[in-house]
Design a protein around this motif. Structure first.
Motif, PDB file in Angstrom:
ATOM      1  N   ALA A  72      17.190   2.533  -2.574  1.00 12.99           N
ATOM      2  CA  ALA A  72      17.183   1.383  -1.850  1.00 12.99           C
ATOM      3  C   ALA A  72      16.465   1.278  -0.732  1.00 12.99           C
ATOM      4  O   ALA A  72      15.614   0.292  -0.147  1.00 12.99           O
ATOM      5  N   ILE A  73      16.777   2.394   0.050  1.00 17.81           N
ATOM      6  CA  ILE A  73      15.900   2.567   1.376  1.00 17.81           C
ATOM      7  C   ILE A  73      14.641   2.577   1.159  1.00 17.81           C
ATOM      8  O   ILE A  73      13.600   1.954   2.142  1.00 17.81           O
ATOM      9  N   VAL A  74      14.097   3.322   0.159  1.00 19.15           N
ATOM     10  CA  VAL A  74      12.723   3.636  -0.095  1.00 19.15           C
ATOM     11  C   VAL A  74      12.068   2.053  -0.590  1.00 19.15           C
ATOM     12  O   VAL A  74      11.092   1.684   0.024  1.00 19.15           O
ATOM     13  N   ALA A  75      12.735   1.416  -1.446  1.00 13.07           N
ATOM     14  CA  ALA A  75      12.259  -0.068  -1.771  1.00 13.07           C
ATOM     15  C   ALA A  75      12.275  -0.661  -0.461  1.00 13.07           C
ATOM     16  O   ALA A  75      11.346  -1.603  -0.400  1.00 13.07           O
ATOM     17  N   GLY A  79       8.743  -2.509   0.693  1.00 15.35           N
ATOM     18  CA  GLY A  79       8.968  -4.102   0.864  1.00 15.35           C
ATOM     19  C   GLY A  79       8.504  -4.552   1.940  1.00 15.35           C
ATOM     20  O   GLY A  79       7.687  -5.666   1.918  1.00 15.35           O
ATOM     21  N   PHE A  80       8.983  -4.084   3.123  1.00  5.56           N
ATOM     22  CA  PHE A  80       8.691  -4.585   4.450  1.00  5.56           C
ATOM     23  C   PHE A  80       7.173  -4.355   4.712  1.00  5.56           C
ATOM     24  O   PHE A  80       6.627  -5.042   5.436  1.00  5.56           O
ATOM     25  N   PHE A  81       6.585  -3.173   4.263  1.00  2.00           N
ATOM     26  CA  PHE A  81       5.030  -3.010   4.829  1.00  2.00           C
ATOM     27  C   PHE A  81       4.005  -3.607   3.869  1.00  2.00           C
ATOM     28  O   PHE A  81       3.288  -4.144   3.906  1.00  2.00           O
ATOM     29  N   SER A  82       4.745  -3.747   2.501  1.00  2.00           N
ATOM     30  CA  SER A  82       3.579  -4.307   1.638  1.00  2.00           C
ATOM     31  C   SER A  82       3.650  -5.908   1.332  1.00  2.00           C
ATOM     32  O   SER A  82       2.780  -6.307   0.849  1.00  2.00           O
ATOM     33  N   LYS A  83       4.940  -6.310   1.452  1.00  2.63           N
ATOM     34  CA  LYS A  83       5.136  -7.492   1.293  1.00  2.63           C
ATOM     35  C   LYS A  83       4.972  -8.085  -0.308  1.00  2.63           C
ATOM     36  O   LYS A  83       4.436  -9.247  -0.534  1.00  2.63           O
ATOM     37  N   ASN A  84       5.087  -7.077  -1.142  1.00  3.94           N
ATOM     38  CA  ASN A  84       4.644  -7.213  -2.591  1.00  3.94           C
ATOM     39  C   ASN A  84       6.079  -7.013  -3.228  1.00  3.94           C
ATOM     40  O   ASN A  84       6.536  -5.738  -3.545  1.00  3.94           O
ATOM     41  N   ILE A  85       6.499  -7.719  -4.188  1.00  3.70           N
ATOM     42  CA  ILE A  85       7.472  -7.580  -4.974  1.00  3.70           C
ATOM     43  C   ILE A  85       7.429  -6.519  -6.109  1.00  3.70           C
ATOM     44  O   ILE A  85       8.638  -5.705  -6.215  1.00  3.70           O
ATOM     45  N   ILE A  86       6.450  -6.716  -6.655  1.00  2.00           N
ATOM     46  CA  ILE A  86       6.135  -5.662  -7.917  1.00  2.00           C
ATOM     47  C   ILE A  86       6.084  -4.365  -7.235  1.00  2.00           C
ATOM     48  O   ILE A  86       6.858  -3.365  -7.659  1.00  2.00           O
ATOM     49  N   ALA A  87       5.504  -3.940  -6.134  1.00  2.00           N
ATOM     50  CA  ALA A  87       5.460  -2.659  -5.294  1.00  2.00           C
ATOM     51  C   ALA A  87       6.922  -2.348  -5.014  1.00  2.00           C
ATOM     52  O   ALA A  87       7.222  -1.007  -5.172  1.00  2.00           O
ATOM     53  N   THR A  88       7.648  -3.364  -4.546  1.00  5.00           N
ATOM     54  CA  THR A  88       9.062  -2.887  -4.099  1.00  5.00           C
ATOM     55  C   THR A  88       9.696  -2.301  -5.015  1.00  5.00           C
ATOM     56  O   THR A  88      10.660  -1.441  -5.057  1.00  5.00           O
ATOM     57  N   ILE A  89       9.954  -3.068  -6.350  1.00  7.03           N
ATOM     58  CA  ILE A  89      10.434  -2.713  -7.322  1.00  7.03           C
ATOM     59  C   ILE A  89      10.275  -1.713  -8.176  1.00  7.03           C
ATOM     60  O   ILE A  89      10.993  -0.697  -8.321  1.00  7.03           O
ATOM     61  N   LEU A  90       8.809  -1.178  -8.138  1.00  7.54           N
ATOM     62  CA  LEU A  90       8.255   0.012  -8.944  1.00  7.54           C
ATOM     63  C   LEU A  90       8.563   1.180  -7.907  1.00  7.54           C
ATOM     64  O   LEU A  90       9.064   2.288  -8.347  1.00  7.54           O
ATOM     65  N   SER A  91       8.421   0.976  -6.562  1.00  6.11           N
ATOM     66  CA  SER A  91       8.929   1.970  -5.508  1.00  6.11           C
ATOM     67  C   SER A  91      10.345   2.512  -5.718  1.00  6.11           C
ATOM     68  O   SER A  91      10.610   3.782  -5.679  1.00  6.11           O
ATOM     69  N   SER A  95      11.407   5.968  -7.173  1.00  4.67           N
ATOM     70  CA  SER A  95      12.161   7.086  -6.371  1.00  4.67           C
ATOM     71  C   SER A  95      13.713   7.312  -6.883  1.00  4.67           C
ATOM     72  O   SER A  95      14.154   8.361  -6.868  1.00  4.67           O
ATOM     73  N   TYR A  96      13.998   6.302  -7.498  1.00  3.13           N
ATOM     74  CA  TYR A  96      15.325   6.418  -8.004  1.00  3.13           C
ATOM     75  C   TYR A  96      15.428   7.484  -9.156  1.00  3.13           C
ATOM     76  O   TYR A  96      16.226   8.414  -9.307  1.00  3.13           O
ATOM     77  N   TRP A  97      14.232   7.333 -10.352  1.00  2.00           N
ATOM     78  CA  TRP A  97      14.128   8.141 -11.506  1.00  2.00           C
ATOM     79  C   TRP A  97      13.838   9.708 -10.880  1.00  2.00           C
ATOM     80  O   TRP A  97      14.446  10.592 -11.457  1.00  2.00           O
ATOM     81  N   PHE A  98      13.074   9.747  -9.709  1.00  2.41           N
ATOM     82  CA  PHE A  98      12.503  10.953  -9.297  1.00  2.41           C
ATOM     83  C   PHE A  98      13.734  11.599  -8.625  1.00  2.41           C
ATOM     84  O   PHE A  98      13.944  12.992  -8.973  1.00  2.41           O
ATOM     85  N   LEU A  99      14.739  10.846  -8.084  1.00  3.08           N
ATOM     86  CA  LEU A  99      16.138  11.505  -7.524  1.00  3.08           C
ATOM     87  C   LEU A  99      17.120  12.056  -8.753  1.00  3.08           C
ATOM     88  O   LEU A  99      17.677  12.874  -8.470  1.00  3.08           O
ATOM     89  N   ILE A 100      17.097  11.337  -9.650  1.00  3.02           N
ATOM     90  CA  ILE A 100      18.072  11.587 -10.508  1.00  3.02           C
ATOM     91  C   ILE A 100      17.675  12.602 -11.633  1.00  3.02           C
ATOM     92  O   ILE A 100      18.446  13.512 -12.409  1.00  3.02           O
TER      93      ILE A 100
END
Length: 102
Positions: A72-75, A79-91, A95-100
């Motif tokens: 959620a922190i990564v997202a 999201g703050f820097f890209s202002k793109n909802i798709i990029a926010t969701i995908l990131s 990142s969640y899949w990477f961590l688990i």
């Protein structure tokens, strides 16, 4: 009787919400109301997302080392820097899949 109640409740809910969408046009709303309504998605989205990130299946707050919090922190940062909802969701998902998984 239960199914009838569910169907009637669904139809009533649909029509009460649909009448507002169908009968109220954008021309009827003033500029102040349009400005206030522009913030509704921003106010509702955290209320939907918060329980999924910070509360477990038993209704208790999760530990701070849970991968969902880091994702959620990564997202939020993306999201703050890209202002793109798709990029926010995908990131957040990546990142969640990477961590688990790693």
């Amino acid at each position: 009787m239960t199914w009838l109640s569910i169907i009637v409740a669904g139809i009533l809910t649909y029509f009460t919400r649909m009448t507002m969408v169908a009968l109220v046009s954008r021309d009827m709303l003033g500029d102040k109301i349009k400005a206030v309504l522009a913030y509704v998605p921003s106010a509702v989205f955290p209320a939907i997302i918060f329980p999924g990130i910070f509360i477990n299946d038993y209704g208790q707050f999760i530990e701070m080392d849970d991968p969902k919090i880091f994702a959620a922190i990564v997202a939020v940062i993306v999201g703050f820097f890209s202002k793109n909802i798709i990029a926010t969701i995908l990131s957040g998902l990546i990142s969640y899949w990477f961590l688990i998984f790693i």
